[in-house]
Scaffold this active site. Sequence first.
Site, PDB file in Angstrom:
ATOM      1  N   HIS A 256       0.928  -0.952   0.137  1.00 23.09           N
ATOM      2  CA  HIS A 256      -0.093   0.034   0.005  1.00 23.09           C
ATOM      3  C   HIS A 256       1.095   1.235  -0.009  1.00 23.09           C
ATOM      4  O   HIS A 256       0.781   1.953  -0.891  1.00 23.09           O
ATOM      5  CB  HIS A 256      -0.776   0.113   1.175  1.00 23.09           C
ATOM      6  CG  HIS A 256      -1.776   1.166   1.258  1.00 23.09           C
ATOM      7  ND1 HIS A 256      -3.153   1.142   0.928  1.00 23.09           N
ATOM      8  CD2 HIS A 256      -1.628   2.409   1.838  1.00 23.09           C
ATOM      9  CE1 HIS A 256      -3.688   2.294   1.281  1.00 23.09           C
ATOM     10  NE2 HIS A 256      -2.669   3.191   1.905  1.00 23.09           N
ATOM     11  N   GLU A 257       1.844   1.425   0.899  1.00 16.92           N
ATOM     12  CA  GLU A 257       2.733   2.584   1.225  1.00 16.92           C
ATOM     13  C   GLU A 257       3.685   2.458  -0.053  1.00 16.92           C
ATOM     14  O   GLU A 257       3.933   3.738  -0.651  1.00 16.92           O
ATOM     15  CB  GLU A 257       3.439   2.588   2.444  1.00 16.92           C
ATOM     16  CG  GLU A 257       2.647   2.535   3.641  1.00 16.92           C
ATOM     17  CD  GLU A 257       1.813   3.624   3.840  1.00 16.92           C
ATOM     18  OE1 GLU A 257       1.847   4.650   3.204  1.00 16.92           O
ATOM     19  OE2 GLU A 257       0.410   3.291   4.380  1.00 16.92           O
TER      20      GLU A 257
ATOM     21  N   HIS B 296       1.652   4.733  -2.675  1.00 21.85           N
ATOM     22  CA  HIS B 296       1.836   6.189  -2.401  1.00 21.85           C
ATOM     23  C   HIS B 296       3.319   6.648  -2.740  1.00 21.85           C
ATOM     24  O   HIS B 296       3.356   7.739  -3.654  1.00 21.85           O
ATOM     25  CB  HIS B 296       1.486   6.309  -0.724  1.00 21.85           C
ATOM     26  CG  HIS B 296       0.333   6.464  -0.289  1.00 21.85           C
ATOM     27  ND1 HIS B 296      -0.642   7.284  -1.048  1.00 21.85           N
ATOM     28  CD2 HIS B 296      -0.516   5.664   0.553  1.00 21.85           C
ATOM     29  CE1 HIS B 296      -1.963   6.675  -0.388  1.00 21.85           C
ATOM     30  NE2 HIS B 296      -1.820   5.950   0.545  1.00 21.85           N
TER      31      HIS B 296
HETATM   32 MG    MG Z   1      -3.281   5.157   2.148  1.00 18.12          MG
END
Ligand code: MG
Length: 497
Positions: free
Chosen positions: A267-268, A271
């Site tokens: 997830h990170e 980003h």
């Molecule tokens: Mg997030």
Amino acid sequence: MYFENEVIKDLLRLYRRVWALSHAMSVMGWDLETYMPAEGVEERSVAHAELSLMAQELLLRREFLEVLEKASKQESLNDYEEGVVRVLEREVRIAKALPPRLVEELARVTQEGRVAWKVAREKNDLEVFRPYLEKIVNLTREKANYLGFKEHPYDALLDLYEEGMTTRDVDTMFTYLEPRLRKVLDKVLSEGRYSADHPLEKEKYLREEAEKLNLAILEAFGFPLGKRARLDVSAHPFTINMGVRDVRITTRYEGYDFKRTLFSVIHEFGHALYELQIDEELRYTPVGSGVSLGIHESQSRFWENVIGRSRAFVNAFIDLIRLVSPARNRDPEDIYVYFNTVKPSLIRVDADEVTYNLHIILRFKLEKLMITGEVKVNELPELWNNEMENLLGVRPKNYSEGLLQDIHWSMGSIGYFPTYTLGTLLSSQIAHHMDRDLKGLYTHVINKDFQVIKDYLREKIHRWGSVYPPKKLLLKSFSETYNPEYFVRYLEEKFLS
Ligand code: MG
């Protein structure tokens, strides 16, 4: 050269100092969450507040405002230059709209409120936090009025996190989503394949093994560890960017249920990749980072869910996954089911792809009522519990697993939650377009050919930073804005066929 206009160049020269302050605050923020000794918190938050004030003062200085005004009157600016003017005018408008008294009060009440929320959650005692929440809601209503809105006071708050998004937009999307999500959930529950407890959810793992897996996956994705990126450990996983060449992510190792740390890393990574692939020409400028929370979350959800929770991913990396002892003798299909269990739960951050957005719909409904004043804070628990039962069929037994679970309201972040769902919707929308344009998204995943996927994301989203507002960027890249249909189709194909 992207910035040729002399007035824009002047503006960017002046802006550099604001950029430097925000760079410093990012480093401080990262340090606060990772390595800072616990008792440094107070001094750090004073320093942070002072630097924020300095940045604000720089933006509102007469010289800066004059150059900005001159810039806005320039003719034939290119898209990059127009982006700079748009972002700065927006920042100045927001900064000017709010009286210093309100900003100070909000800062103070949320700082104290955050502490009270923590205690209230630990003790399961709403009364500790209730007076703060009441103040925060009242101040936020005031804030919405000062910021201004056309239709709904909540518009003013939404716009802070997702430029140009309105309550009406979100209402339309969520009204479409709610019954369809419930339908998918009901079917998944009745079939039982994904909703049964999976033994790996309870099984312990060795931190070294999970760390090895996380690093190997990041390497396969081409994450520039040590060169332009870091992975560290913090209480709550996050991504922070100091600039295009220094982007840092964190994870945590809870010691059981290894998919939790794996998916937080993926997830990170999503980003971080956004920030890492922004055009280097945009460095030091106000358009040099991600444009909105929704677009940002679409990148993290894309990697976490569309890529990470796919059969193609499990098959491609089964040997690495088996490095973690609990997974050693498991076959890929079993791991795939483990990665994709679906269960109505009380806690948003633990929710799966099917139920997650129902948690957000609940918060959106309550936030709107709080902001219009239709609901008082002391009526929230009952409403929360009823709506939870209505949406997910489960009812909290205490406040900690009910309305005290999230930190957002204590920080005054009302209007933020919908961006999580916007990101999720957009992640499957992007996947659809990518699959078509690249002639099969998952073929590339199976071949571990992530460069072509990264290049696609760079071209469509990343390289532009904040040059275009969210809706315009989506129109330009995909000829449509946020559309919830792709996500519903994605879930149906994944869980029901
Ligand atoms: Mg997030």
